[in-house]
Design a protein around this motif. Sequence first.
Motif, PDB file in Angstrom:
ATOM      1  N   UNK A 125       4.560  -1.902  -5.667  1.00  0.00           N
ATOM      2  CA  UNK A 125       5.093  -3.120  -6.243  1.00  0.00           C
ATOM      3  C   UNK A 125       4.601  -3.328  -7.626  1.00  0.00           C
ATOM      4  N   UNK A 126       5.486  -3.769  -8.577  1.00  0.00           N
ATOM      5  CA  UNK A 126       5.146  -4.148  -9.740  1.00  0.00           C
ATOM      6  C   UNK A 126       4.727  -5.608  -9.625  1.00  0.00           C
ATOM      7  N   UNK A 127       5.138  -6.274  -9.021  1.00  0.00           N
ATOM      8  CA  UNK A 127       4.680  -7.556  -8.760  1.00  0.00           C
ATOM      9  C   UNK A 127       4.777  -8.166  -7.052  1.00  0.00           C
ATOM     10  N   UNK A 128       3.712  -7.968  -6.484  1.00  0.00           N
ATOM     11  CA  UNK A 128       3.567  -8.392  -5.040  1.00  0.00           C
ATOM     12  C   UNK A 128       4.342  -9.757  -4.839  1.00  0.00           C
ATOM     13  N   UNK A 163       8.059  -9.649  -5.161  1.00  0.00           N
ATOM     14  CA  UNK A 163       8.370  -8.671  -4.346  1.00  0.00           C
ATOM     15  C   UNK A 163       9.332  -7.403  -5.167  1.00  0.00           C
ATOM     16  N   UNK A 164       8.933  -7.320  -6.479  1.00  0.00           N
ATOM     17  CA  UNK A 164       9.738  -6.379  -7.312  1.00  0.00           C
ATOM     18  C   UNK A 164       9.132  -4.902  -7.056  1.00  0.00           C
ATOM     19  N   UNK A 165       9.937  -3.875  -6.853  1.00  0.00           N
ATOM     20  CA  UNK A 165       9.417  -2.652  -6.285  1.00  0.00           C
ATOM     21  C   UNK A 165       9.213  -1.885  -7.592  1.00  0.00           C
ATOM     22  N   UNK A 166       8.251  -1.017  -7.437  1.00  0.00           N
ATOM     23  CA  UNK A 166       7.846  -0.176  -8.862  1.00  0.00           C
ATOM     24  C   UNK A 166       8.888   1.143  -8.436  1.00  0.00           C
ATOM     25  N   UNK A 215       3.646  -4.368   7.642  1.00  0.00           N
ATOM     26  CA  UNK A 215       5.030  -4.399   8.271  1.00  0.00           C
ATOM     27  C   UNK A 215       5.780  -4.973   7.186  1.00  0.00           C
ATOM     28  N   UNK A 216       5.391  -6.023   6.698  1.00  0.00           N
ATOM     29  CA  UNK A 216       6.191  -6.781   5.626  1.00  0.00           C
ATOM     30  C   UNK A 216       6.695  -5.796   4.432  1.00  0.00           C
ATOM     31  N   UNK A 217       5.614  -5.141   3.973  1.00  0.00           N
ATOM     32  CA  UNK A 217       5.872  -3.919   2.986  1.00  0.00           C
ATOM     33  C   UNK A 217       7.027  -2.989   3.169  1.00  0.00           C
ATOM     34  N   UNK A 218       6.792  -2.861   4.572  1.00  0.00           N
ATOM     35  CA  UNK A 218       7.875  -1.692   4.893  1.00  0.00           C
ATOM     36  C   UNK A 218       9.196  -2.465   5.017  1.00  0.00           C
ATOM     37  N   UNK A 219       9.374  -3.599   5.587  1.00  0.00           N
ATOM     38  CA  UNK A 219      10.510  -4.513   5.592  1.00  0.00           C
ATOM     39  C   UNK A 219      11.400  -4.494   4.002  1.00  0.00           C
ATOM     40  N   UNK A 220      10.469  -4.919   3.004  1.00  0.00           N
ATOM     41  CA  UNK A 220      10.994  -4.859   1.734  1.00  0.00           C
ATOM     42  C   UNK A 220      11.335  -3.672   1.309  1.00  0.00           C
ATOM     43  N   UNK A 221      10.653  -2.444   1.584  1.00  0.00           N
ATOM     44  CA  UNK A 221      10.976  -1.201   0.991  1.00  0.00           C
ATOM     45  C   UNK A 221      12.319  -0.651   1.576  1.00  0.00           C
TER      46      UNK A 221
END
Length: 366
Positions: free
Chosen positions: A232-235, A238-241, A338-344
């Motif tokens: 993440x650029x910004x956790x 939720x902005x993904x790098x 798991x929340x990171x996986x969901x966002x990805x």
Amino acid sequence: MAAFYHHHHHPNTDLRRVLHRLLIMSSMGILCFSLVYFLTGCCESDLTENSDIKPPAHEFLVSGWLHERNGTVYKGGVTVPDESALYPGEPSTGSPGLETNSSTRDWTATRRLPQALIIGVKKGGTRALLEFLRLHPDIRALGSEPHFFDRHYARGLDWYRSMMPKALDGQIVMEKTPRYFVTVETPARVHSMSQDVKLIVVVRDPVTRAISDYTQIISKTPDIPPFENLAFKNRTTGQIDSLWSPLWIGLYAQHLERWLAWFPRAQIHLVSGERLISDPAGELGKVQDFLGLQRIVTDKHFYFNKTKGFPCLKKPEGSSKPHCLGKTKGRTHASIDPEVLRRLREFYKPHNQRFYQMAGQDFGWQ
């Protein structure tokens, strides 16, 4: 006195002559033996150097080395050469095939530029695919990754050709370098080598691929930040790098688009990394069809290793044990929130859908 002297020395003179003749004959004998030994040794070393060359499968069909049963071609005594000692103790295949049809066939092995490339993706299953394909007698594959089109292009095609294994007429030469798929300059460079080269890409769920990539990274550099921090650029927002390499590689549509600018879709074969594990023979069958080869590598070559979690090759002929990929394959993945996986998965969803449309098939990733 003179008569005595004559009779006394005559036998010694004869003896010297006999010894002299024996010495000359012995020297000639040793010289001839050495010459024969030298010539025999040269021939033997030449045969040894070329003993790992496999006669093509269709030649074996002529000589009866391959036979057909229930529509499937089986290897009868055909063994696989192994440049990188993957199958220790495996005998070479050479002389029986070389005796066949030699008057009409050029059996000279040469180094040629590859006719097929496994171009990606990293952590998708490219090593497994290459090793499975090496079972086929009509494939000659380089064991290492030459990285010619992405790192060593300045060395020229002659250097690249010198890296390839020797192959007979009718055999397909290939190599794999997963970085090719994502390197911007590579499609044009490959096209300048050959417009007809066949391209193979092993793709895998981009989220699990990214985690596998990160797992490999931390095995080499344990002090890097956690996956979540790098993804993440910004956790908070939720902005993904998406430029972080493990995530960027998974933007398959973006990379495939570059290749389609240079090659028709029919020249690019996509392999499902998931099905390569669950049904290796099925995926290998499609690859063999794509390469225009007989389906010689079948389900009889595989068994599932529950410990590693992926297929292994059954005991190769002449080897004492089955062959699985190295210890670096099948690592336990890093544990991810798991929340990171969901966002990805949300991030990749539109990219995957676009890739499915370009590929003409749905890979079923969540």
